[in-house]
Design a protein around this motif. Structure first.
Motif, PDB file in Angstrom:
ATOM      1  N   UNK A  75       0.801  -1.204  -0.011  1.00 59.49           N
ATOM      2  CA  UNK A  75       0.019  -0.132   0.108  1.00 59.49           C
ATOM      3  C   UNK A  75       0.718   1.302   0.081  1.00 59.49           C
ATOM      4  N   UNK A  76       1.773   1.100   0.880  1.00 56.98           N
ATOM      5  CA  UNK A  76       2.860   2.344   0.908  1.00 56.98           C
ATOM      6  C   UNK A  76       3.372   2.724  -0.434  1.00 56.98           C
ATOM      7  N   UNK A  77       3.844   1.263  -1.087  1.00 59.09           N
ATOM      8  CA  UNK A  77       4.705   1.494  -2.394  1.00 59.09           C
ATOM      9  C   UNK A  77       3.981   2.173  -3.306  1.00 59.09           C
ATOM     10  N   UNK A  78       2.697   1.597  -3.485  1.00 55.69           N
ATOM     11  CA  UNK A  78       1.725   2.069  -4.482  1.00 55.69           C
ATOM     12  C   UNK A  78       1.357   3.599  -4.382  1.00 55.69           C
ATOM     13  N   UNK A  79       1.364   3.912  -3.032  1.00 54.98           N
ATOM     14  CA  UNK A  79       1.046   5.538  -2.670  1.00 54.98           C
ATOM     15  C   UNK A  79       2.268   6.550  -3.147  1.00 54.98           C
ATOM     16  N   UNK A  80       3.709   6.030  -2.614  1.00 56.04           N
ATOM     17  CA  UNK A  80       4.521   6.858  -2.809  1.00 56.04           C
ATOM     18  C   UNK A  80       5.623   6.727  -4.089  1.00 56.04           C
TER      19      UNK A  80
END
Length: 376
Positions: free
Chosen positions: A85-90
């Motif tokens: 989720x963090x990877x997809x966002x940042x």
């Protein structure tokens, strides 16, 4: 960028000209809202399922030990989605490359174990259908635990040997997107999806269709017996097939006609009913009840449907992308890539729903938990 990252994260390589674009995207709430809610739903749904199994002892039957195992795997799948989720966002992997190597092996191992757990459930149902007596005799908590450990060992060992250990040996550069070494080549990149979907799907399909065929054949045989019984009852007689041995090999079957007006008819009927009851009692002792088998088969149906619906779209797209990326890239916008990339994890959300739909006791336990009521 690997084809898995293309679908799951849909990020581009960072450069001086794209830093501003990535920063502007990071402030977009929609880039984190839906993946975050999706992950939270998976974690919460499976956590509630585990609580239900913990507080309701009647749910901890032999068949449900396989469901508990699948629930634990789906819960861990949700936890391992947090870095994604963090990877997809940042737009880049938030941890170091060493952590990336280890987490990749664990995440893929848990995900593969979840799929193999469905295979184990199908195999257990297959044995219960084709060898009910031996299955009933051998089934116990210890046997259930042994069967449930198999997917964990096979999956984690395979993915560490295939992903983590080779990357440490060759000191592979995972880049800022935590790519895996096998994604840089076509054939090594297809093998993971064979292990994750195509191989489990093939085994599940074969076992499940054999189970369905056996059940239909059994039900068909019962219907034939009922029709013959009704037909003979209308004729006013009872027919029975005599077993033949070496002394009566010349005679295959014989029909005993009993006159309804005979004095000993009632006694013969009574003896027949007593024998039938005794046989039914012995059969029930040595195999699952019809209710247990029906509930387990119904649960399996929902789990198999959830597995196929969740994994089939991305597996087909990844296969096409691996062979010829041009067939996928031009007409597939980023939202579509994200949707397809996140679909396999839908399986971990649908499984708890499948338990609630197929098992009334599980459903009522969850309902009572929300109402803070004690079970009756």
């Amino acid at each position: 960028m690997s084809f898995e990252d293309y679908f799951a994260n849909s990020t581009e390589d960072l450069s001086e000209t794209t830093i501003t674009e990535q920063k502007s995207r990071s402030v977009n709430i929609h880039g984190i809202l839906w993946p975050f809610l999706y992950t939270v739903l998976i974690i919460v749904a499976n956590f509630l399922s585990l609580i239900a199994f913990f507080i309701e002892k009647r749910l901890r039957a032999y068949n449900n030990y396989f469901i508990i195992n699948l629930t634990i795997l789906d819960f861990l799948t949700g936890l391992f989605l947090i870095p994604t989720v963090v990877h997809t966002h940042i737009g880049y992997y938030p941890f170091s490359q060493d952590i990336c190597k280890v987490i990749s092996g664990l995440r893929l191992g848990i995900l593969n174990a979840s799929n193999l757990a469905v295979v184990v459930i199908c195999a257990d149902r297959h044995q219960a259908t084709y060898d009910p007596i031996n299955h009933f005799i051998s089934r116990n908590k210890r046997m259930a635990v042994i069967k449930n450990i198999i997917p964990w060992i096979v999956s984690v060992v395979f993915w560490f040997l295939y992903t983590t250990i080779p990357e440490f040996i060759i000191d592979f550069d995972n880049d800022r997107h935590c790519i895996r070494w096998y994604t840089l080549r076509t054939l090594p990149g297809i093998i993971p999806f064979i292990a994750l979907f195509y191989l489990p799907f093939t085994i599940i399909a074969v076992l499940y269709f054999r189970i369905v065929a056996k059940i239909q054949a059994t039900l068909g045989g019962k219907n034939v017996e009922k029709r013959f019984a009704m037909k003979d009852a209308k004729k006013g007689k009872i027919t029975a097939e005599l077993p033949h041995d070496d002394m009566t090999s010349a005679v295959s079957t014989a029909t005993i006609n009993i006159d309804l007006s005979s004095d000993n008819f009632d006694q013969q009927i009574m003896r027949k009913n007593v024998n039938a009851a005794n046989n039914a009692k012995k059969t029930t002792i040595n195999r699952e009840t019809a209710t247990e088998m029906s509930k387990a088969t119904r649960t399996l149906l929902f789990i198999v449907v959830a597995f196929v619906v969740s994994w089939l779209p991305q597996s087909i797209m990844i296969l096409i992308y691996s062979i010829e990326p041009v067939l996928i890239i031009p007409g597939l916008p980023r939202p579509a890539r994200l949707f397809i990339g996140w679909m396999p994890f839908l399986n971990s959300l649908l499984n708890p729903i499948a338990y609630a739909v197929s098992q009334p006791l599980f459903r009522s336990t969850i309902f009572n938990m929300f109402l803070c009521r004690r079970r009756m």
